[in-house]
Design a protein around this motif. Structure first.
Motif, PDB file in Angstrom:
ATOM      1  N   VAL A 184      52.894  99.716  56.584  1.00  0.00           N
ATOM      2  CA  VAL A 184      51.413  99.741  56.207  1.00  0.00           C
ATOM      3  C   VAL A 184      51.730 100.597  54.729  1.00  0.00           C
ATOM      4  CG1 VAL A 184      50.334  99.335  58.409  1.00  0.00           C
ATOM      5  CG2 VAL A 184      51.096 101.639  57.788  1.00  0.00           C
ATOM      6  N   LYS A 185      51.023 100.039  53.828  1.00  0.00           N
ATOM      7  CA  LYS A 185      50.931 100.710  52.618  1.00  0.00           C
ATOM      8  C   LYS A 185      49.663 101.104  52.212  1.00  0.00           C
ATOM      9  CE  LYS A 185      50.171 100.921  47.916  1.00  0.00           C
ATOM     10  NZ  LYS A 185      49.168 100.053  47.143  1.00  0.00           N
ATOM     11  N   PHE A 186      49.058 102.212  51.654  1.00  0.00           N
ATOM     12  CA  PHE A 186      47.827 102.678  51.291  1.00  0.00           C
ATOM     13  C   PHE A 186      47.959 103.206  49.969  1.00  0.00           C
ATOM     14  CE2 PHE A 186      47.917 103.271  55.980  1.00  0.00           C
ATOM     15  CZ  PHE A 186      46.696 102.935  56.314  1.00  0.00           C
ATOM     16  N   ARG A 229      53.696 101.173  36.629  1.00  0.00           N
ATOM     17  CA  ARG A 229      52.362 101.487  37.276  1.00  0.00           C
ATOM     18  C   ARG A 229      52.102 100.360  38.467  1.00  0.00           C
ATOM     19  NH1 ARG A 229      49.209 105.372  34.931  1.00  0.00           N
ATOM     20  NH2 ARG A 229      48.479 105.474  37.100  1.00  0.00           N
ATOM     21  N   GLY A 230      51.255 100.967  39.542  1.00  0.00           N
ATOM     22  CA  GLY A 230      50.942 100.109  40.662  1.00  0.00           C
ATOM     23  C   GLY A 230      52.175  99.753  41.701  1.00  0.00           C
ATOM     24  N   GLY A 231      53.442 100.431  41.431  1.00  0.00           N
ATOM     25  CA  GLY A 231      54.727 100.108  41.982  1.00  0.00           C
ATOM     26  C   GLY A 231      54.895 100.589  43.503  1.00  0.00           C
ATOM     27  N   SER A 232      53.862 101.501  44.057  1.00  0.00           N
ATOM     28  CA  SER A 232      53.894 101.649  45.551  1.00  0.00           C
ATOM     29  C   SER A 232      54.018 100.344  46.549  1.00  0.00           C
ATOM     30  CB  SER A 232      52.810 102.613  45.951  1.00  0.00           C
ATOM     31  OG  SER A 232      53.011 103.665  45.094  1.00  0.00           O
ATOM     32  N   ASP A 233      53.128  99.216  45.762  1.00  0.00           N
ATOM     33  CA  ASP A 233      53.157  97.959  46.525  1.00  0.00           C
ATOM     34  C   ASP A 233      54.485  97.511  46.820  1.00  0.00           C
ATOM     35  OD1 ASP A 233      50.341  97.907  46.506  1.00  0.00           O
ATOM     36  OD2 ASP A 233      50.498  96.910  44.419  1.00  0.00           O
ATOM     37  N   ILE A 234      55.440  97.611  45.711  1.00  0.00           N
ATOM     38  CA  ILE A 234      56.819  97.126  45.608  1.00  0.00           C
ATOM     39  C   ILE A 234      57.655  98.182  46.717  1.00  0.00           C
ATOM     40  CG2 ILE A 234      58.970  96.792  44.088  1.00  0.00           C
ATOM     41  CD1 ILE A 234      57.483  97.070  42.033  1.00  0.00           C
ATOM     42  N   GLU A 238      44.948  91.269  39.854  1.00  0.00           N
ATOM     43  CA  GLU A 238      45.655  92.423  39.975  1.00  0.00           C
ATOM     44  C   GLU A 238      45.795  93.353  41.222  1.00  0.00           C
ATOM     45  OE1 GLU A 238      43.587  94.444  36.815  1.00  0.00           O
ATOM     46  OE2 GLU A 238      44.422  93.256  35.172  1.00  0.00           O
ATOM     47  N   VAL A 239      45.575  92.858  42.155  1.00  0.00           N
ATOM     48  CA  VAL A 239      45.346  93.453  43.428  1.00  0.00           C
ATOM     49  C   VAL A 239      46.852  93.880  43.889  1.00  0.00           C
ATOM     50  CG1 VAL A 239      44.290  93.374  45.735  1.00  0.00           C
ATOM     51  CG2 VAL A 239      44.034  91.370  44.273  1.00  0.00           C
ATOM     52  N   LEU A 240      47.815  93.119  43.782  1.00  0.00           N
ATOM     53  CA  LEU A 240      49.159  93.558  44.051  1.00  0.00           C
ATOM     54  C   LEU A 240      50.046  93.301  42.818  1.00  0.00           C
ATOM     55  CD1 LEU A 240      50.191  91.048  47.074  1.00  0.00           C
ATOM     56  CD2 LEU A 240      49.871  93.789  46.982  1.00  0.00           C
TER      57      LEU A 240
HETATM   58 MG    MG Z   1      47.687  98.887  43.338  1.00  0.00          MG
END
Ligand code: MG
Ligand code: ADP
Ligand code: ASP
Length: 442
Positions: free
Chosen positions: A5-7, A183-188, A242-244
């Motif tokens: 699970v990623k927050f 940026r936004g890379g925690s999804d990865i 841009e959600v993911l």
């Molecule tokens: Mg994000």
């Protein structure tokens, strides 16, 4: 059953949001691997900790005083610690960070501390073990993730320590230095962790109840998409949803791990399920022939005409080689018998347009070259489009009825998308018209 699970930052901005996360974890014991971002905005106008860290690094680099910014960052974590009643020795952590701050400290190292500290706090709060991503997520010298090694590393950690919290956004280079994703890379990070341990599910928790049929900043209260395939999601995120982070899909898709987008502020909302394909029962519930719509502005269409072009073998190839030599990446190539168009981002040609045109004239001697700027591309995506005869007609009619001029149209070879080009001034209106069309059932 084991879930990663990623927050996101928006779900971890304060002690109050940490409490929501704990409730979500406590509600399902299979939520064993938790990936966290740095604290995001608490209210509109607030700053993300990651943005503050980039600012801190810029101040250090240019010898400007940075104590105020560092204090602001510290306050964010102190608030979370106090609000959640934690014992974490933050003073020690801040001292370690401060003692490593100098002009030579890399940007990546500094900004990674946002997720590092948040993961430390979350691990204590959940009673899980903290595992630093620098100890398992590794990059090759070329800056690409070493998937094999990273998978092996995390799998062996989880064998002994089944409940862990890991920071998103970064890993380590072969020399041990920190490297971040874009940026936004925690999804990865979450997707890599899920693939590493062959998780049954990757849940990505954010501040919306799933991927919406259209950008919520353009359409009021758009409907959330229930089921979307990996292929559809790739089209939608490439064209601006841009959600993911757009690189998220690859590791989970390769291992056929279902991905859910869920809302931390509404934990019981269904959210969006993303899979390779859905069974017939699920498909029958899906009554809409358009899954989603996304788009981007600022493209140019270069139309090249030459009488009897079809008689000249290799004509288009020679033209495309000119683009290749200039390092211009091409989005689409709609064509007809005596002309074809090349669609590119305006930013890719605005500084070298004259050179490009003279190189084209020299290479292929066209009758004419015309350029249209200020074009928006809009992707209408749906796995049911192929089976729906007449959908293109419906799109033309509804745009026409709303006085929107279609400048280009193309259908992808796998028939899950139709791309249209409209003038930038019509961008939002076109998205709204198409959204209304998508609300119509089959
Ligand atoms: Mg994000
Ligand atoms: P996180 O902090 O959880 O990583 P992000 O800000 O990266 O969250 O992504 C969630 C945001 O994406 C939403 O708040 C929304 O404003 C935006 N967004 C853009 N397009 C869409 C879409 N089609 N559906 C849902 N959200 C979208
Ligand atoms: N904190 C990082 C960012 O803002 C990574 C992330 O949130 O995914 O880009």
């Amino acid at each position: 059953m084991i879930k990663v699970v990623k927050f996101g930052g928006s779900s971890l901005a304060s002690g109050e949001s940490f409490a929501k996360v704990k409730k979500i974890i406590d509600a399902d014991p299979s939520r064993a691997i938790v990936v966290v971002s740095a604290p995001g905005k608490r209210f509109s106008g607030d700053m993300k900790v990651t943005d503050l860290l980039y600012l801190l690094q810029a101040h250090i680099k240019f010898n400007a005083p940075f104590d105020d910014i560092f204090d602001k960052i510290k306050e964010r974590y102190i608030e979370i610690k106090n609000s959640c009643g934690l014992k974490q020795d933050l003073d020690y952590e801040f001292d370690v960070i401060a003692s490593g701050l100098n002009k030579k400290t890399s940007v990546d190292h500094i900004v990674s501390r946002g997720e590092y500290l948040n993961a430390r706090l979350m691990a204590e709060y959940l009673g899980y073990t903290f595992v630093d991503s620098a100890s398992w997520l590794v990059f090759n010298y070329n800056g690409k993730v070493n998937f094999e090694k990273s998978y092996e590393n995390l799998a062996s950690i989880v064998e002994h320590t089944p409940h862990i919290v890991i920071p998103g956004f970064y890993g380590a280079m072969p020399d041990g230095s920190i490297k971040t994703f874009s940026r936004g890379g925690s999804d990865i990070t979450g997707a890599i962790a899920a693939a590493a341990i062959n998780a049954d599910m990757y849940e990505n928790w954010t501040d919306v109840s799933g991927i919406m049929t259209a950008d919520p900043r353009i359409v009021d209260n758009p409907r959330p998409i229930e089921n979307v395939t990996f292929a559809e999601l790739r089209e939608l995120s490439y064209m601006g949803a841009e959600v993911l982070h757009e690189e998220t899909v690859f590791p989970v898709r390769q291992k056929s791990i279902p991905l859910y987008i869920k809302n931390t502020n509404d934990m019981n909302a269904r959210g969006t399920l993303i899979m390779e394909k859905f069974d017939d029962e699920e498909e029958n519930k899906n009554v809409h022939f358009i899954t989603g719509i996304s788009g981007k502005k600022h493209y140019s269409i270069i139309t090249i005409a030459k009488n009897r072009m079809n008689d000249e073998v290799g004509y288009i190839r020679r033209a495309l080689e000119v683009f290749e030599r200039s390092g211009i990446s091409i989005e689409h190539i709609p064509s007809s018998i005596d002309s074809f168009s090349v669609v590119v981002a305006t930013s890719a040609i605005e500084n070298n347009l004259h050179e490009l045109i003279s190189a084209l004239n020299e290479a292929i001697a066209p009758d004419s070259i015309k350029i249209a700027n200020d074009i928006s591309l809009i992707a209408i995506v749906g796995r049911k489009l192929a089976a729906n005869i007449g959908i293109a007609g419906k799109i033309f009619t509804s745009l026409g009825e709303n006085n929107i001029n279609i400048r280009m149209i193309e259908q992808g070879a796998d028939e899950i998308n139709i791309i249209i080009g409209v003038d930038d001034k019509d961008f939002k209106k076109a998205i709204r018209v198409l959204y209304n069309l998508s609300e119509v059932e089959e």
